[in-house]
Design a protein around this motif. Structure first.
Motif, PDB file in Angstrom:
ATOM      1  N   PRO A  50       0.811  -1.236   0.000  1.00 51.72           N
ATOM      2  CA  PRO A  50       0.000   0.000   0.000  1.00 51.72           C
ATOM      3  C   PRO A  50       0.839   1.278   0.000  1.00 51.72           C
ATOM      4  O   PRO A  50       0.393   2.315  -0.487  1.00 51.72           O
ATOM      5  CB  PRO A  50      -0.799  -0.103   1.309  1.00 51.72           C
ATOM      6  N   GLN A  51       2.060   1.178   0.527  1.00 48.34           N
ATOM      7  CA  GLN A  51       2.916   2.371   0.584  1.00 48.34           C
ATOM      8  C   GLN A  51       3.354   2.840  -0.795  1.00 48.34           C
ATOM      9  O   GLN A  51       3.771   3.983  -0.954  1.00 48.34           O
ATOM     10  CB  GLN A  51       4.145   2.104   1.456  1.00 48.34           C
ATOM     11  N   VAL A  52       3.275   1.940  -1.777  1.00 43.57           N
ATOM     12  CA  VAL A  52       3.527   2.366  -3.155  1.00 43.57           C
ATOM     13  C   VAL A  52       2.242   2.284  -3.976  1.00 43.57           C
ATOM     14  O   VAL A  52       2.272   2.237  -5.208  1.00 43.57           O
ATOM     15  CB  VAL A  52       4.676   1.565  -3.820  1.00 43.57           C
ATOM     16  N   GLY A  87       9.354   4.313  13.299  1.00 45.03           N
ATOM     17  CA  GLY A  87       9.001   5.285  12.279  1.00 45.03           C
ATOM     18  C   GLY A  87       8.459   4.583  11.056  1.00 45.03           C
ATOM     19  O   GLY A  87       8.362   3.354  11.031  1.00 45.03           O
ATOM     20  N   CYS A  88       8.106   5.357  10.049  1.00 48.96           N
ATOM     21  CA  CYS A  88       7.477   4.790   8.853  1.00 48.96           C
ATOM     22  C   CYS A  88       7.745   5.723   7.679  1.00 48.96           C
ATOM     23  O   CYS A  88       7.616   6.942   7.827  1.00 48.96           O
ATOM     24  CB  CYS A  88       5.970   4.669   9.096  1.00 48.96           C
ATOM     25  N   LEU A  89       8.089   5.159   6.537  1.00 45.61           N
ATOM     26  CA  LEU A  89       8.346   5.989   5.360  1.00 45.61           C
ATOM     27  C   LEU A  89       7.099   6.751   4.918  1.00 45.61           C
ATOM     28  O   LEU A  89       7.203   7.753   4.218  1.00 45.61           O
ATOM     29  CB  LEU A  89       8.870   5.127   4.203  1.00 45.61           C
ATOM     30  N   SER A  90       5.930   6.291   5.357  1.00 46.31           N
ATOM     31  CA  SER A  90       4.687   6.985   5.015  1.00 46.31           C
ATOM     32  C   SER A  90       4.313   8.062   6.028  1.00 46.31           C
ATOM     33  O   SER A  90       3.296   8.749   5.863  1.00 46.31           O
ATOM     34  CB  SER A  90       3.535   5.982   4.878  1.00 46.31           C
ATOM     35  N   CYS A 129       6.059  -6.977  12.137  1.00 47.17           N
ATOM     36  CA  CYS A 129       4.762  -6.551  12.693  1.00 47.17           C
ATOM     37  C   CYS A 129       4.286  -5.266  12.027  1.00 47.17           C
ATOM     38  O   CYS A 129       3.116  -5.139  11.647  1.00 47.17           O
ATOM     39  CB  CYS A 129       4.873  -6.345  14.199  1.00 47.17           C
ATOM     40  N   HIS A 130       5.193  -4.316  11.889  1.00 47.50           N
ATOM     41  CA  HIS A 130       4.863  -3.021  11.290  1.00 47.50           C
ATOM     42  C   HIS A 130       4.364  -3.196   9.849  1.00 47.50           C
ATOM     43  O   HIS A 130       3.340  -2.625   9.459  1.00 47.50           O
ATOM     44  CB  HIS A 130       6.120  -2.140  11.342  1.00 47.50           C
ATOM     45  N   GLU A 131       5.099  -3.999   9.069  1.00 47.10           N
ATOM     46  CA  GLU A 131       4.734  -4.157   7.651  1.00 47.10           C
ATOM     47  C   GLU A 131       3.453  -4.972   7.502  1.00 47.10           C
ATOM     48  O   GLU A 131       2.635  -4.682   6.623  1.00 47.10           O
ATOM     49  CB  GLU A 131       5.886  -4.786   6.865  1.00 47.10           C
ATOM     50  N   CYS A 132       3.272  -5.993   8.341  1.00 43.18           N
ATOM     51  CA  CYS A 132       2.027  -6.771   8.265  1.00 43.18           C
ATOM     52  C   CYS A 132       0.831  -5.890   8.622  1.00 43.18           C
ATOM     53  O   CYS A 132      -0.256  -6.046   8.049  1.00 43.18           O
ATOM     54  CB  CYS A 132       2.103  -8.011   9.149  1.00 43.18           C
ATOM     55  N   ASP A 133       1.007  -4.965   9.544  1.00 48.50           N
ATOM     56  CA  ASP A 133      -0.060  -4.008   9.860  1.00 48.50           C
ATOM     57  C   ASP A 133      -0.454  -3.198   8.625  1.00 48.50           C
ATOM     58  O   ASP A 133      -1.637  -2.946   8.383  1.00 48.50           O
ATOM     59  CB  ASP A 133       0.378  -3.037  10.971  1.00 48.50           C
ATOM     60  N   HIS A 134       0.549  -2.780   7.846  1.00 53.29           N
ATOM     61  CA  HIS A 134       0.243  -2.015   6.623  1.00 53.29           C
ATOM     62  C   HIS A 134      -0.718  -2.780   5.712  1.00 53.29           C
ATOM     63  O   HIS A 134      -1.573  -2.178   5.058  1.00 53.29           O
ATOM     64  CB  HIS A 134       1.524  -1.746   5.820  1.00 53.29           C
ATOM     65  N   LEU A 135      -0.558  -4.110   5.648  1.00 53.57           N
ATOM     66  CA  LEU A 135      -1.391  -4.913   4.747  1.00 53.57           C
ATOM     67  C   LEU A 135      -2.844  -4.934   5.199  1.00 53.57           C
ATOM     68  O   LEU A 135      -3.736  -5.278   4.436  1.00 53.57           O
ATOM     69  CB  LEU A 135      -0.837  -6.346   4.654  1.00 53.57           C
TER      70      LEU A 135
HETATM   71 ZN    ZN Z   1       5.404   1.834   7.620  1.00 52.86          ZN
END
Ligand code: ZN
Length: 162
Positions: A50-52, A87-90, A129-135
């Motif tokens: 989703p970030q891209v 942190g997060c690139l988004s 955990c962080h990336e799976c949350d994005h999904l």
């Molecule tokens: Zn992120």
């Protein structure tokens, strides 16, 4: 390969749930390559579809051991706890305190659609955990235990560096 535009908080796509990948098509293969390149260019530790702007269950992570591709990841085991800055690139330039498991085991397919399980602790566990949350359309700021601050100010106040 190409650098993709990273979506930032406020973009609705970051709040949507992703669909599973059923097959590594040329489009998905290119997506994975582009995500790795985009993550490195942005000095990130991880990046999710989703970030891209792509609502597919694809994650790339590099915590310093080379790129790891997770397609359709499912966290199958967690233990322990870690509390620290995230942190997060988004959410560019920001950091806040988040508690995550200190250990995770994740089941996922790789870029050849071969299933495997990976496990890790500390930053790897946090990143998974962080990336799976994005999904699932979730951002770390939803579960932050501190104000979301400018990264420099956060570490100055917390007196730690990651
Ligand atoms: Zn992120």
């Amino acid at each position: 390969m190409a650098i993709r535009t990273i979506r930032v908080e406020g973009d609705e796509i970051l709040r949507k749930k992703c669909k599973e990948v059923t097959e590594i098509t040329p489009r998905i293969k290119t997506l994975i390559e582009d995500m790795i390149e985009t993550m490195y260019q942005a000095n990130g530790v991880g990046l999710a579809g989703p970030q891209v702007g792509i609502l597919r269950k694809v994650v790339v992570i590099d915590v310093g051991d080379g790129p790891v591709v997770l397609v359709n990841p499912v966290i199958v085991e967690t233990s322990g706890e870690q509390t620290g800055g995230e942190g997060c690139l988004s959410v560019p330039g920001k950091t806040a305190t988040v508690t995550r498991p200190n250990y995770v085991k994740v089941r996922a397919y790789d870029e050849k659609m071969e299933q495997r399980e990976l496990e890790g602790t500390e930053l790897f566990a946090r990143a998974v955990c962080h990336e799976c949350d994005h999904l699932e359309g979730k951002l770390y700021i939803d579960i932050a235990e501190s104000p979301v601050m400018d990264t420099d100010a956060y570490y100055a106040e917390m007196g730690e560096e990651e």
